[in-house]
Design an enzyme around this catalytic site. Sequence first.
Site: not given
Ligand code: BDR
Length: 311
Positions: A241
């Site tokens: 992400h």
């Molecule tokens: C986001 O949530 C976190 O778990 C990850 O680091 C990312 O920023 C994804 O939904």
Amino acid sequence: MARKIIIDTDPGQDDAVAILLALASPELEVLGLTAVAGNVPLALTHVNARKICELAGRPQVPVFAGCDAPLKRTLVTAEHVHGRTGLDGPDLPAPKMPLAEGHAVDFLIETLRQEPANSVTLCALGPLTNIATALQRAPDVAPRIQEIVLMGGAYFEVGNITPTAEFNIYVDPEAAEIVLKSGAPIVMMPLDVTHQALTTRARIEAFRALGTPVGRAVADLTDFFERFDMEKYGSDGAPLHDPCVIAYLLQPQLFSGRTINVEIETSSPLTLGMTVADWWRVTDRAANATFIGKIDADGFYRLLTARLATL
Ligand code: BDR
Ligand code: CA
């Protein structure tokens, strides 16, 4: 001249890879890291942020501790995704570099006031508590922000922490609402795009094949992260992400999206934290964000691997 950025983060394996990508990129000048509570509590996220700076050989980058809880809610964490430490996977040593003095929110406000207007970009990789607190406390900084590029939300992919909400927005929906209403230029990387940036086995092995401590650590981080997503989604690998935020600054041509209105659900218990994105432009609500929908995933992994090779 390198683009000045502050990375607001809750590491997190994918945050860690994003930080490494930024530190590996000469086009970016990382003014500092501001840690926030999110994937794990603040006491771990600022330690993790410093571990990553040291892994990159950049212990002089200041790391500030910020807010330890969302604006109005009890903190929700994600150890089920990131492990107990938030950085499970590689065995990284405890950091030697000290935490920078002062609060992350003060650093954000002071930096935005001191640097020339519209010369600092905020890269938000976690819940938006630090940034929203800065905007609430110092509304004069909003028009001085060059851009906020944030990982958060979803429209077509709907949600990951609840059926209708993405984690970063869900943890602090009031903060997300403040940011989206701030008037600052905003680019959002929702799950719609990050779920296309999957770590396949070949991509992870390409990190390992770099043969460097960074390459091995990133392979171990993404290996750990992958386990969760394969179990949950049965997909090829895990979505990286947060590195999408940094890659967007480096090669925006890898991404495409729409400039639209995005509102945050802050009251419904069923859909709390939902990003109501007017993708089809069916309302007359004013556009407030560029909502990314597509990524060239091969191009993204080529960029990431090439940059990590330089650390
Ligand atoms: C986001 O949530 C976190 O778990 C990850 O680091 C990312 O920023 C994804 O939904
Ligand atoms: Ca994150």
